[in-house]
Design a protein around this motif. Structure first.
Motif, PDB file in Angstrom:
ATOM      1  N   THR A  92       0.846  -1.190   0.000  1.00  0.00           N
ATOM      2  CA  THR A  92       0.000   0.000   0.000  1.00  0.00           C
ATOM      3  C   THR A  92       0.886   1.246   0.000  1.00  0.00           C
ATOM      4  O   THR A  92       1.831   1.328   0.795  1.00  0.00           O
ATOM      5  CB  THR A  92      -0.896   0.023   1.254  1.00  0.00           C
ATOM      6  N   PRO A  93       0.642   2.203  -0.892  1.00  0.00           N
ATOM      7  CA  PRO A  93       1.468   3.424  -0.910  1.00  0.00           C
ATOM      8  C   PRO A  93       1.389   4.173   0.421  1.00  0.00           C
ATOM      9  O   PRO A  93       0.304   4.372   0.966  1.00  0.00           O
ATOM     10  CB  PRO A  93       0.839   4.250  -2.041  1.00  0.00           C
ATOM     11  N   LEU A  94       2.541   4.543   0.942  1.00  0.00           N
ATOM     12  CA  LEU A  94       2.629   5.276   2.201  1.00  0.00           C
ATOM     13  C   LEU A  94       3.387   6.577   1.970  1.00  0.00           C
ATOM     14  O   LEU A  94       4.250   6.641   1.093  1.00  0.00           O
ATOM     15  CB  LEU A  94       3.354   4.441   3.263  1.00  0.00           C
ATOM     16  N   PRO A  95       3.078   7.618   2.742  1.00  0.00           N
ATOM     17  CA  PRO A  95       3.846   8.872   2.609  1.00  0.00           C
ATOM     18  C   PRO A  95       5.337   8.618   2.814  1.00  0.00           C
ATOM     19  O   PRO A  95       5.744   7.874   3.715  1.00  0.00           O
ATOM     20  CB  PRO A  95       3.267   9.755   3.720  1.00  0.00           C
ATOM     21  N   GLY A  96       6.163   9.238   1.995  1.00  0.00           N
ATOM     22  CA  GLY A  96       7.592   8.969   2.019  1.00  0.00           C
ATOM     23  C   GLY A  96       8.308   9.406   3.272  1.00  0.00           C
ATOM     24  O   GLY A  96       9.404   8.932   3.560  1.00  0.00           O
ATOM     25  N   TYR A  97       7.709  10.322   4.051  1.00  0.00           N
ATOM     26  CA  TYR A  97       8.396  10.837   5.238  1.00  0.00           C
ATOM     27  C   TYR A  97       8.248   9.919   6.462  1.00  0.00           C
ATOM     28  O   TYR A  97       8.934  10.107   7.467  1.00  0.00           O
ATOM     29  CB  TYR A  97       7.870  12.228   5.593  1.00  0.00           C
ATOM     30  N   LEU A  98       7.343   8.920   6.395  1.00  0.00           N
ATOM     31  CA  LEU A  98       7.095   8.082   7.569  1.00  0.00           C
ATOM     32  C   LEU A  98       8.303   7.214   7.918  1.00  0.00           C
ATOM     33  O   LEU A  98       8.709   7.131   9.077  1.00  0.00           O
ATOM     34  CB  LEU A  98       5.854   7.211   7.348  1.00  0.00           C
ATOM     35  N   ALA A  99       8.862   6.549   6.914  1.00  0.00           N
ATOM     36  CA  ALA A  99      10.003   5.657   7.177  1.00  0.00           C
ATOM     37  C   ALA A  99      11.204   6.408   7.761  1.00  0.00           C
ATOM     38  O   ALA A  99      11.796   5.943   8.753  1.00  0.00           O
ATOM     39  CB  ALA A  99      10.394   4.918   5.897  1.00  0.00           C
ATOM     40  N   PRO A 100      11.609   7.575   7.218  1.00  0.00           N
ATOM     41  CA  PRO A 100      12.726   8.306   7.842  1.00  0.00           C
ATOM     42  C   PRO A 100      12.431   8.737   9.279  1.00  0.00           C
ATOM     43  O   PRO A 100      13.335   8.738  10.124  1.00  0.00           O
ATOM     44  CB  PRO A 100      12.911   9.522   6.925  1.00  0.00           C
ATOM     45  N   LEU A 101      11.175   9.107   9.558  1.00  0.00           N
ATOM     46  CA  LEU A 101      10.826   9.495  10.922  1.00  0.00           C
ATOM     47  C   LEU A 101      10.998   8.322  11.892  1.00  0.00           C
ATOM     48  O   LEU A 101      11.499   8.483  13.019  1.00  0.00           O
ATOM     49  CB  LEU A 101       9.389  10.023  10.982  1.00  0.00           C
ATOM     50  N   ILE A 102      10.581   7.131  11.458  1.00  0.00           N
ATOM     51  CA  ILE A 102      10.709   5.949  12.321  1.00  0.00           C
ATOM     52  C   ILE A 102      12.175   5.601  12.531  1.00  0.00           C
ATOM     53  O   ILE A 102      12.606   5.280  13.647  1.00  0.00           O
ATOM     54  CB  ILE A 102       9.935   4.769  11.706  1.00  0.00           C
ATOM     55  N   THR A 103      12.955   5.676  11.457  1.00  0.00           N
ATOM     56  CA  THR A 103      14.389   5.401  11.589  1.00  0.00           C
ATOM     57  C   THR A 103      15.055   6.397  12.538  1.00  0.00           C
ATOM     58  O   THR A 103      15.876   6.021  13.389  1.00  0.00           O
ATOM     59  CB  THR A 103      15.061   5.472  10.205  1.00  0.00           C
ATOM     60  N   ALA A 104      14.698   7.672  12.411  1.00  0.00           N
ATOM     61  CA  ALA A 104      15.252   8.687  13.310  1.00  0.00           C
ATOM     62  C   ALA A 104      14.846   8.417  14.758  1.00  0.00           C
ATOM     63  O   ALA A 104      15.638   8.628  15.690  1.00  0.00           O
ATOM     64  CB  ALA A 104      14.776  10.080  12.885  1.00  0.00           C
ATOM     65  N   ALA A 105      13.618   7.919  14.962  1.00  0.00           N
ATOM     66  CA  ALA A 105      13.163   7.608  16.321  1.00  0.00           C
ATOM     67  C   ALA A 105      13.972   6.460  16.923  1.00  0.00           C
ATOM     68  O   ALA A 105      14.316   6.491  18.117  1.00  0.00           O
ATOM     69  CB  ALA A 105      11.679   7.247  16.295  1.00  0.00           C
TER      70      ALA A 105
ATOM     71  N   ASN B 143      27.602  19.608  29.025  1.00  0.00           N
ATOM     72  CA  ASN B 143      26.265  19.201  29.460  1.00  0.00           C
ATOM     73  C   ASN B 143      25.181  19.892  28.639  1.00  0.00           C
ATOM     74  O   ASN B 143      24.166  19.294  28.275  1.00  0.00           O
ATOM     75  CB  ASN B 143      26.072  19.529  30.944  1.00  0.00           C
ATOM     76  N   GLY B 144      25.384  21.172  28.323  1.00  0.00           N
ATOM     77  CA  GLY B 144      24.408  21.879  27.517  1.00  0.00           C
ATOM     78  C   GLY B 144      24.271  21.287  26.131  1.00  0.00           C
ATOM     79  O   GLY B 144      23.160  21.157  25.601  1.00  0.00           O
ATOM     80  N   PHE B 145      25.426  20.931  25.540  1.00  0.00           N
ATOM     81  CA  PHE B 145      25.396  20.293  24.228  1.00  0.00           C
ATOM     82  C   PHE B 145      24.638  18.970  24.271  1.00  0.00           C
ATOM     83  O   PHE B 145      23.800  18.677  23.401  1.00  0.00           O
ATOM     84  CB  PHE B 145      26.831  20.077  23.746  1.00  0.00           C
ATOM     85  N   CYS B 146      24.915  18.144  25.314  1.00  0.00           N
ATOM     86  CA  CYS B 146      24.244  16.844  25.432  1.00  0.00           C
ATOM     87  C   CYS B 146      22.754  17.005  25.720  1.00  0.00           C
ATOM     88  O   CYS B 146      21.925  16.221  25.236  1.00  0.00           O
ATOM     89  CB  CYS B 146      24.912  16.012  26.529  1.00  0.00           C
ATOM     90  N   ILE B 147      22.408  18.036  26.519  1.00  0.00           N
ATOM     91  CA  ILE B 147      20.984  18.281  26.781  1.00  0.00           C
ATOM     92  C   ILE B 147      20.258  18.645  25.494  1.00  0.00           C
ATOM     93  O   ILE B 147      19.135  18.193  25.228  1.00  0.00           O
ATOM     94  CB  ILE B 147      20.833  19.397  27.843  1.00  0.00           C
ATOM     95  N   ALA B 148      20.882  19.461  24.660  1.00  0.00           N
ATOM     96  CA  ALA B 148      20.268  19.823  23.379  1.00  0.00           C
ATOM     97  C   ALA B 148      20.077  18.588  22.500  1.00  0.00           C
ATOM     98  O   ALA B 148      19.025  18.414  21.868  1.00  0.00           O
ATOM     99  CB  ALA B 148      21.135  20.866  22.671  1.00  0.00           C
ATOM    100  N   LEU B 149      21.109  17.739  22.452  1.00  0.00           N
ATOM    101  CA  LEU B 149      20.988  16.499  21.674  1.00  0.00           C
ATOM    102  C   LEU B 149      19.883  15.601  22.235  1.00  0.00           C
ATOM    103  O   LEU B 149      19.132  14.971  21.478  1.00  0.00           O
ATOM    104  CB  LEU B 149      22.319  15.748  21.664  1.00  0.00           C
ATOM    105  N   ALA B 150      19.787  15.531  23.569  1.00  0.00           N
ATOM    106  CA  ALA B 150      18.751  14.702  24.187  1.00  0.00           C
ATOM    107  C   ALA B 150      17.358  15.218  23.840  1.00  0.00           C
ATOM    108  O   ALA B 150      16.428  14.436  23.614  1.00  0.00           O
ATOM    109  CB  ALA B 150      18.950  14.673  25.699  1.00  0.00           C
TER     110      ALA B 150
ATOM    111  N   LEU C 131      16.567  16.834  21.100  1.00  0.00           N
ATOM    112  CA  LEU C 131      16.333  16.446  19.699  1.00  0.00           C
ATOM    113  C   LEU C 131      15.982  14.964  19.589  1.00  0.00           C
ATOM    114  O   LEU C 131      15.071  14.576  18.832  1.00  0.00           O
ATOM    115  CB  LEU C 131      17.579  16.753  18.862  1.00  0.00           C
ATOM    116  N   ALA C 132      16.702  14.129  20.345  1.00  0.00           N
ATOM    117  CA  ALA C 132      16.437  12.683  20.309  1.00  0.00           C
ATOM    118  C   ALA C 132      15.037  12.387  20.829  1.00  0.00           C
ATOM    119  O   ALA C 132      14.321  11.536  20.278  1.00  0.00           O
ATOM    120  CB  ALA C 132      17.490  11.937  21.129  1.00  0.00           C
ATOM    121  N   THR C 133      14.614  13.086  21.886  1.00  0.00           N
ATOM    122  CA  THR C 133      13.269  12.886  22.435  1.00  0.00           C
ATOM    123  C   THR C 133      12.206  13.300  21.429  1.00  0.00           C
ATOM    124  O   THR C 133      11.195  12.607  21.237  1.00  0.00           O
ATOM    125  CB  THR C 133      13.107  13.686  23.742  1.00  0.00           C
TER     126      THR C 133
END
Length: 530
Positions: free
Chosen positions: A296-309, A336-343, A345-347
């Motif tokens: 079934t055709p799916l929007p192309g942005y879904l797979a990259p979002l899941i991979t990023a998650a 610590n500030g750099f890691c908090i920013a990355l965290a 983004l990861a969240t």
């Protein structure tokens, strides 16, 4: 009066089990039989209606506000999602290709995949059905003896009873925790070491893996001694399995197992927290897998979002280990500030990825099936829990504990004799009742009595769990047999299924005996980890 009390306890037991065996839903049979007999007992002055006022608080205490049991619907959700995403199918196909030259290679693959599914789902029925649909026709086509093929699938499916994170162990651990504390108070120990579901998970890990190994060893020996019963798959020059394909198939469920079981055993998360992690992980893996194979055709942005998650989910614990991510610190360093920013983004990536995976499941029609399946199994389990709570309360108000205590004291052999008697009772009841019913009916009654002795609670719990697993295979009422019968092709007779499970029942009894005679198989790992 004491004799009349004993008679009422026995009548309650017989009446309750007779009601259940008559086909009345267990939750209503247990509670209805207990409430009806309590009315009769009140006429004889053996029951006070004031006891019934404790029912709401007991139900809320054991089911509604019990944080441990919150893990049950989450583990069920995790298992249903893994089943719907057909991860098992990929595992089985690639493992069969990898082991095709081995004697009984396909049967060994079935057991190995069953063990992996057990460690990532913990649901017996779903595993047996899935394995039966996927592997039984292939095994028959390859020339496997029908009884051996059926027995292998049933046995592999029941590994979900003993290999963590089994919902059996969650229920059993919850019941044992309360029973052990009560038993220790009875003998004057008011500060015992608590028994947790994590302890039981650790205790069951070595016996569960050992049992899977014994299954595979038996199949390998059958393939050598009777090659016509379990032939090796013929070589296919045009078919090869690359390391990348194997890793791509094995890594997702293995990572999920590590995320769930590893965090519990290392003390990082409680079973409930780990179950939440497992449910989210299973959702992401299912979304990723369905994006890759969907027609079934799916929007192309879904797979990259899941991979990023998925990347974000692994990045968060790494960031937590290398930096202090608290934003309430008086002074936040650059690192610590750099890691908090990355965290952060990861969240954000994790949250968006979960919604993307849910969108994939919804778009392909799997989300509603998953939710309905989870609600059905969870409702069944908690309805039985409520019915068993009412039964247990009225049973105790009749003086049932004293009757059980007197009966246990008369069994020769002391604590070990009582343990053997309880194990035999659980084994026999397994012919007729589901594991949830046995755990909620029998454990609150006999566990406090058994655990007043020197019996180790983790050892006792693992023995009961293995015993309950055996009950899934025992003819004529083993539930795994019915699950497979429902999906087996017509050429596989019911007698083939019954004959096929007998050697595996023998292996289970041997493994159960090993744990009985060598308790350290169940107690060593918890003592090391905790």
């Amino acid at each position: 009066m004491e004799q009349l009390q004993t008679i009422f306890v026995l009548v309650l037991f017989i009446f309750a089990f007779g009601t259940v065996l008559s086909g009345v839903p267990v939750a209503f049979g247990l509670s209805g039989a207990a409430l009806l007999l309590s009315t009769v007992a009140a006429w004889f002055g053996l029951f006070e209606y004031s006891y019934l006022s404790a029912i709401p608080s007991r139900i809320f205490g054991t089911a509604i506000f019990n944080e441990v049991l919150t893990a049950v619907p989450l583990f069920i959700l995790m298992g249903v999602i893994m089943e719907r995403s057909r991860v098992a199918e990929d595992l089985l196909v690639n493992m069969a290709r990898l082991s095709r030259s081995l004697p009984a290679g396909l049967g060994i693959s079935v057991t190995l995949v069953g063990a992996l599914l057990a460690a990532s789902t913990g649901i017996v029925g779903a595993t047996v059905v899935a394995m039966g649909l996927m592997s039984l026709p292939t095994m028959l086509k390859q020339g496997y003896k029908p009884s051996l093929a059926a027995g292998s699938i049933c046995a592999a499916g029941t590994l979900g009873q003993i290999i963590p994170p089994s919902i059996v162990l969650v229920f059993l651990g919850d019941q044992l925790s309360g029973a052990y504390m009560e038993a220790q108070r009875e003998i004057g120990n008011f500060s015992p070491d608590p028994v947790s579901v994590g302890d039981l998970f650790a205790g069951a890990l070595i016996p569960g893996i050992g049992l899977a190994f014994l299954y595979m060893l038996y199949q390998f020996l059958v393939g050598i001694v009777r090659p016509n019963d379990a032939p090796a798959m013929p070589p296919d020059p045009g078919e090869s399995v690359s390391i990348a394909v194997i890793l791509g198939t094995l890594l997702p469920p293995l990572l999920l197992i590590v995320a769930v079981l590893g965090t519990i055993l290392m003390g990082i998360a409680t079973p409930t927290e780990a179950a939440g992690v497992g449910a989210i992980g299973a959702t992401l893996l299912a979304g990723r897998r369905l994006c890759a194979v969907s027609e079934t055709p799916l929007p192309g942005y879904l797979a990259p979002l899941i991979t990023a998650a998925i990347v974000g989910a692994f990045a968060l614990p790494v960031l937590k280990s290398v930096a202090d991510l608290r934003i309430t610190l008086d002074e936040i360093t650059v690192w610590n500030g750099f890691c908090i920013a990355l965290a952060m983004l990861a969240t954000a990536a994790l949250v968006l990825g979960v919604f993307a995976a849910l969108a994939v499941l919804a778009r392909l029609g799997a989300l509603s099936e998953t939710m309905i399946g989870t609600m059905r199994v969870s409702t069944l389990a908690f309805a039985i829990l409520i019915g068993a709570t009412i039964f247990s309360l009225i049973f105790r108000s009749f003086g049932g504990e004293e009757v059980v205590n007197h009966a246990m004291e008369k069994i020769p052999g002391g604590a070990i004799g009582a343990l053997l008697a309880v194990s035999l009772l659980v084994f026999i009841l397994g012919f007729f009742l589901d594991f949830i019913e046995i755990v909620f009916i029998i454990m609150p009654i006999v566990a406090p009595v058994i655990l007043q002795s020197t019996i180790d609670p983790i050892w006792f719990g693992v023995l009961i769990a293995m015993n309950l697993q055996t009950s899934f295979l025992t003819p004529p009422f083993g539930f795994a047999l019915f699950y497979l019968r429902g999906v087996a092709p017509p050429e596989v007779k019911t007698a083939d299924i019954y004959r096929g499970v007998l050697p595996f029942i023998g292996i289970q009894i041997f493994a159960l005996s090993m744990v009985f005679f060598f308790p350290s198989l169940a107690t060593w790992l918890p003592s090391v980890l905790f």
